[in-house]
Design a protein around this motif. Structure first.
Motif, PDB file in Angstrom:
ATOM      1  N   VAL A 441       0.841  -1.188   0.000  1.00  0.00           N
ATOM      2  CA  VAL A 441       0.000   0.000   0.000  1.00  0.00           C
ATOM      3  C   VAL A 441       0.878   1.240   0.000  1.00  0.00           C
ATOM      4  N   SER A 442       0.299   2.343  -0.462  1.00  0.00           N
ATOM      5  CA  SER A 442       0.940   3.660  -0.387  1.00  0.00           C
ATOM      6  C   SER A 442       0.107   4.518   0.543  1.00  0.00           C
ATOM      7  N   ILE A 443       0.795   5.340   1.347  1.00  0.00           N
ATOM      8  CA  ILE A 443       0.094   6.119   2.376  1.00  0.00           C
ATOM      9  C   ILE A 443       0.495   7.580   2.257  1.00  0.00           C
ATOM     10  N   GLY A 444      -0.516   8.440   2.269  1.00  0.00           N
ATOM     11  CA  GLY A 444      -0.297   9.875   2.376  1.00  0.00           C
ATOM     12  C   GLY A 444      -1.015  10.380   3.608  1.00  0.00           C
ATOM     13  N   MET A 445      -0.309  11.200   4.405  1.00  0.00           N
ATOM     14  CA  MET A 445      -0.927  11.600   5.665  1.00  0.00           C
ATOM     15  C   MET A 445      -0.610  13.052   5.963  1.00  0.00           C
ATOM     16  N   VAL A 446      -1.458  13.602   6.866  1.00  0.00           N
ATOM     17  CA  VAL A 446      -1.296  14.971   7.299  1.00  0.00           C
ATOM     18  C   VAL A 446      -1.566  15.037   8.799  1.00  0.00           C
ATOM     19  N   HIS A 447      -0.758  15.802   9.526  1.00  0.00           N
ATOM     20  CA  HIS A 447      -0.920  15.958  10.977  1.00  0.00           C
ATOM     21  C   HIS A 447      -1.272  17.400  11.267  1.00  0.00           C
ATOM     22  N   VAL A 448      -2.286  17.590  12.159  1.00  0.00           N
ATOM     23  CA  VAL A 448      -2.742  18.937  12.499  1.00  0.00           C
ATOM     24  C   VAL A 448      -2.559  19.129  13.997  1.00  0.00           C
ATOM     25  N   PRO A 449      -1.804  20.158  14.416  1.00  0.00           N
ATOM     26  CA  PRO A 449      -1.645  20.411  15.855  1.00  0.00           C
ATOM     27  C   PRO A 449      -2.943  20.928  16.466  1.00  0.00           C
ATOM     28  N   GLY A 450      -3.035  20.868  17.795  1.00  0.00           N
ATOM     29  CA  GLY A 450      -4.265  21.256  18.472  1.00  0.00           C
ATOM     30  C   GLY A 450      -4.613  22.713  18.316  1.00  0.00           C
ATOM     31  N   SER A 451      -3.636  23.570  18.101  1.00  0.00           N
ATOM     32  CA  SER A 451      -3.883  25.001  17.986  1.00  0.00           C
ATOM     33  C   SER A 451      -4.292  25.426  16.587  1.00  0.00           C
ATOM     34  N   ASP A 466      -2.635  14.751  -1.616  1.00  0.00           N
ATOM     35  CA  ASP A 466      -1.405  15.261  -2.244  1.00  0.00           C
ATOM     36  C   ASP A 466      -0.202  14.435  -1.803  1.00  0.00           C
ATOM     37  N   ALA A 467      -0.184  14.109  -0.487  1.00  0.00           N
ATOM     38  CA  ALA A 467       0.931  13.293   0.015  1.00  0.00           C
ATOM     39  C   ALA A 467       0.882  11.900  -0.580  1.00  0.00           C
ATOM     40  N   LEU A 468      -0.333  11.339  -0.725  1.00  0.00           N
ATOM     41  CA  LEU A 468      -0.463  10.013  -1.338  1.00  0.00           C
ATOM     42  C   LEU A 468       0.036  10.033  -2.778  1.00  0.00           C
ATOM     43  N   TYR A 469      -0.241  11.111  -3.493  1.00  0.00           N
ATOM     44  CA  TYR A 469       0.231  11.226  -4.889  1.00  0.00           C
ATOM     45  C   TYR A 469       1.753  11.197  -4.931  1.00  0.00           C
ATOM     46  N   ARG A 470       2.387  11.884  -3.960  1.00  0.00           N
ATOM     47  CA  ARG A 470       3.861  11.885  -3.936  1.00  0.00           C
ATOM     48  C   ARG A 470       4.396  10.500  -3.593  1.00  0.00           C
ATOM     49  N   ALA A 471       3.639   9.764  -2.713  1.00  0.00           N
ATOM     50  CA  ALA A 471       4.091   8.397  -2.405  1.00  0.00           C
ATOM     51  C   ALA A 471       4.012   7.517  -3.628  1.00  0.00           C
ATOM     52  N   LYS A 472       2.983   7.692  -4.439  1.00  0.00           N
ATOM     53  CA  LYS A 472       2.875   6.908  -5.675  1.00  0.00           C
ATOM     54  C   LYS A 472       4.030   7.261  -6.626  1.00  0.00           C
ATOM     55  N   GLU A 473       4.334   8.566  -6.712  1.00  0.00           N
ATOM     56  CA  GLU A 473       5.418   9.006  -7.588  1.00  0.00           C
ATOM     57  C   GLU A 473       6.771   8.478  -7.112  1.00  0.00           C
ATOM     58  N   ALA A 474       6.848   8.249  -5.783  1.00  0.00           N
ATOM     59  CA  ALA A 474       8.120   7.772  -5.210  1.00  0.00           C
ATOM     60  C   ALA A 474       8.291   6.271  -5.361  1.00  0.00           C
ATOM     61  N   GLY A 475       7.399   5.600  -6.022  1.00  0.00           N
ATOM     62  CA  GLY A 475       7.577   4.175  -6.285  1.00  0.00           C
ATOM     63  C   GLY A 475       6.637   3.272  -5.514  1.00  0.00           C
ATOM     64  N   THR A 481       4.290  12.579   4.016  1.00  0.00           N
ATOM     65  CA  THR A 481       3.564  13.460   4.936  1.00  0.00           C
ATOM     66  C   THR A 481       3.451  14.849   4.321  1.00  0.00           C
ATOM     67  N   GLU A 482       2.293  15.432   4.476  1.00  0.00           N
ATOM     68  CA  GLU A 482       2.076  16.802   4.011  1.00  0.00           C
ATOM     69  C   GLU A 482       1.899  17.679   5.236  1.00  0.00           C
ATOM     70  N   LYS A 483       2.537  18.807   5.245  1.00  0.00           N
ATOM     71  CA  LYS A 483       2.443  19.712   6.369  1.00  0.00           C
ATOM     72  C   LYS A 483       1.288  20.684   6.186  1.00  0.00           C
TER      73      LYS A 483
END
Length: 484
Positions: A441-451, A466-475, A481-483
């Motif tokens: 599997v390929s995983i794209g994720m994003v983390h959001v701080p509490g503030s 967007d992060a998942l697309y980059r994981a696919k591009e990376a093989g 991870t997207e910030k």
């Protein structure tokens, strides 16, 4: 259960007894008031008869005062005069004049004795022997003086000269007139009217047969032979089993006592209790039927409500669950994700969102068939459920694409979760007719701080995509991870 039934029977019995006695007491008060009015009517009628007898005696006494020859024995003029007076008086059936020696001097022809001596009779003894009625009227006990089936009450008055009684005048009152007064007073057959002197001695007993009238002038009462039945009756029917009222007769020293046997009131009470019981039974059955109908209707409503809720839950489950994997579908996932975002924003908790895509899934379908592809998706869904926390929400949002939102998770924790999913996916193997199927599997994720939680789930999923697309591009078989 038996104790409860026994207590219920005891309470019911006590309530029945209390009700019985209350109804009996109320009926007794009413009956006593009514009985008193009847006794007053009877005493009024008897008083008129007695007053008429006394007036008749006074007339005879006045005649003797101006006609002393009337005291002589067998005076025809006096006998004829007494006969005329007797005939004109319906209540009186005989008048006699008795001398001090107890011998009848004269009298009406309608009333005679077998002999002319009455010294042994109570009306003679009352004046000459006891001297109590020296100058007073005496009313004696009724008797069948002529040995006929007819009873008379003697009313006597002395003729006094100085301190000596010259004679006594006796008028015999026909008791049938008193019986008429009993009838006019609406006194029932089973009631007893007792006519008594001032000293309590019996004069006459109305309401009985001639033979038993003077022997037993008491009303019919309840059986009091003893035992539990007698105790119960004495408690239920107080006041000596009968109702008694007294009415004084005017102008003479006598009074009327009227007895009401308890049987009459008891029968009325039992009738009231019986009717109340029927009404209570009908009311109870009607109330019970209404309760049964209400219970049946309520039960039907509850059953329908339960079926409706079950169907509603099933429809909601079908609407919110992916039928292939059992995970939340896209709609359900977005709803749950928005709830988590609101809670996290309220409590200032950080969250993580990841998108997971099965690599080369189209090739798996082409090489192994769609059935095998469905198995792969189900196994992947099971793996995601088993490797996420209870607070995490997982859902299938596309053909081979899954999403996870994790509340209250740090960036490191989110990274560890994603790597564990990568590892577990590599370990999955699915057997098929064409051979063993492996998966990555390929995983794209994003983390959001509490503030910084002010984004909608669609925005976060877009960043994760967007992060998942980059994981696919990376093989593929990696995570990005997207910030925010």
């Amino acid at each position: 259960m038996i104790t409860s039934v026994f207590l219920a029977l005891v309470v019911f019995t006590v309530a029945l007894f209390v009700s019985f006695r209350g109804i009996y007491a109320e009926l007794s008060r009413y009956e006593k008031s009514y009985l008193q009015s009847r006794a007053d009517y009877v005493s009024l009628a008897i008083g008129r008869v007695m007053e008429h007898a006394i007036q008749t005696i006074n007339r005879v006494s006045g005649i003797l005062a101006v006609y002393p020859e009337g005291f002589s024995k067998d005076n025809r003029y006096m006998s004829s005069l007494l006969t005329r007076i007797d005939d004109n008086s319906h209540a009186i059936d005989g008048i006699i004049v008795v001398g001090p020696d107890g011998v009848i001097k004269t009298g009406s022809s309608t009333f005679g004795f077998s002999d002319n001596i009455v010294a042994d009779f109570p009306f003679f003894e009352a004046h000459f022997s006891e001297g109590v009625y020296l100058d007073a009227t005496f009313i004696g006990e009724a008797s069948d003086y002529r040995e006929e089936d007819k009873w008379y009450i003697p009313v006597s008055y002395p003729v006094v000269s100085g301190s000596t009684i010259q004679a006594i005048i006796v008028a015999f009152v026909d008791t049938s007139f008193l019986e008429d007064s009993l009838f006019l007073g609406s006194v029932y057959e089973n009631q007893v009217a007792r006519l008594s002197n001032g000293d309590g001695s019996l004069i006459y007993c109305l309401g009985r047969g001639a033979l038993e009238r003077q022997a037993n002038c008491e009303p019919d009462i309840l059986d009091q032979e003893g035992g539990i039945g007698s105790l119960v009756l004495s408690w239920l029917v107080p006041d000596g089993y009968q109702t008694t009222v007294q009415s004084d007769v005017e102008s003479v020293d006598i009074y009327v006592i009227l007895h009401q046997p308890a049987n009459t009131i008891l029968q009325s009470t039992l009738g009231v209790i019986w009717r109340m019981g029927i009404v209570a039974l009908v009311g109870t059955l009607t109330f019970g039927l209404c309760l049964w109908v209400i219970w049946r209707q309520t039960k039907s409503w509850r059953e329908n409500e339960t079926r409706w809720k079950r169907k509603s839950r099933r429809l909601l489950e079908l609407a919110m669950t992916d039928p292939l994997t059992g995970l939340n579908n896209r709609r359900s996932f977005e709803i749950e994700a928005r709830r988590i975002l609101l809670d996290s924003a309220k409590n200032q908790l950080q969250i993580g969102v990841m998108l997971i895509d099965a690599d080369h899934f189209k090739k798996i379908n082409d090489d192994y068939g769609h059935a095998t592809g469905d198995v792969v998706l189900r196994e992947l869904a099971k793996m995601l459920k088993s490797n996420t926390r209870d607070t995490d929400i997982a859902g299938r949002i596309g053909g081979e694409e899954f999403a996870i939102i994790s509340p209250d998770i740090s960036p490191e924790g989110l990274n560890r979760l994603a790597r564990r999913i990568l590892l577990k996916a590599r370990m999955l193997t699915i057997d098929s007719e064409e051979g063993e199927v492996s998966l990555t599997v390929s995983i794209g994720m994003v983390h959001v701080p509490g503030s910084n939680i002010h984004h909608d789930i669609i925005d976060l999923m877009s960043k994760a995509d967007d992060a998942l697309y980059r994981a696919k591009e990376a093989g593929r078989d990696c995570l990005k991870t997207e910030k925010m």
